[in-house]
Design a protein around this motif. Sequence first.
Motif, short mmCIF file in Angstrom:
data_model
loop_
_atom_site.label_atom_id
_atom_site.label_comp_id
_atom_site.label_asym_id
_atom_site.label_seq_id
_atom_site.Cartn_x
_atom_site.Cartn_y
_atom_site.Cartn_z
N SER A 126 -5.60 5.98 59.54
CA SER A 126 -5.22 4.89 59.03
C SER A 126 -5.23 3.77 60.07
N MET A 127 -5.08 4.18 61.54
CA MET A 127 -4.80 3.42 62.80
C MET A 127 -6.19 2.73 62.24
N MET A 128 -7.49 2.92 62.37
CA MET A 128 -8.65 2.96 62.40
C MET A 128 -8.79 1.55 60.95
N GLN A 129 -7.88 1.80 59.75
CA GLN A 129 -7.64 0.85 58.21
C GLN A 129 -7.21 -0.06 58.82
N SER A 130 -5.70 0.18 60.10
CA SER A 130 -5.32 -1.54 60.09
C SER A 130 -5.49 -2.19 61.07
N PHE A 131 -6.42 -1.77 62.31
CA PHE A 131 -6.92 -2.24 63.67
C PHE A 131 -8.19 -3.04 62.44
N ALA A 132 -8.68 -2.52 61.45
CA ALA A 132 -10.19 -3.08 60.89
C ALA A 132 -9.57 -4.35 59.58
N ALA A 133 -7.93 -4.49 59.54
CA ALA A 133 -7.77 -5.21 58.67
C ALA A 133 -6.99 -6.23 59.14
N MET A 134 -6.85 -5.89 60.30
CA MET A 134 -6.33 -6.83 61.88
C MET A 134 -7.06 -8.13 62.13
N LEU A 135 -8.80 -7.51 62.47
CA LEU A 135 -9.71 -8.24 63.09
C LEU A 135 -10.38 -9.25 61.80
#
Length: 135
Positions: A126-135
């Motif tokens: 979930s954190m990886m998905q969140s970071f991907a959305a922020m980039l």
Amino acid sequence: MAIHTEEFSMCFATTLAVTGPLLAAAGAALLAYDVFRNPSRAVIASFFANQMKREDEIYQSIIDRYRSLPADLDQNTVKSWIESVNKQMERVRQRNQQRQQSRDLNELLFSRRLGVVGFVLVATGSMMQSFAAML
């Protein structure tokens, strides 16, 4: 140099966007596996209870046979036989209880490990998905 950094950022975001859901799915699968193992644990516990019941029935039938021996036999011999059976049955009961306790402890530890690993995978994904959305 700025273009190279932008390409890297896009590639990194894509990698996070792909691996994040995969990790979350793997974690969810571990958690689901842990939940679906409960019925098998109940079957094993039932099997153990039935095994103990059968052993008690066998024990009782042996004691009944010794008690129904003819009266002309030496009663001290019969009592010593009964004591011998009692001691042996007590050892069997203790061994079975120790085995069951060991199985229960191992099962609890394994279940906890599955839960922790599953949760960590879901959270990381979930954190990886969140970071991907922020980039």
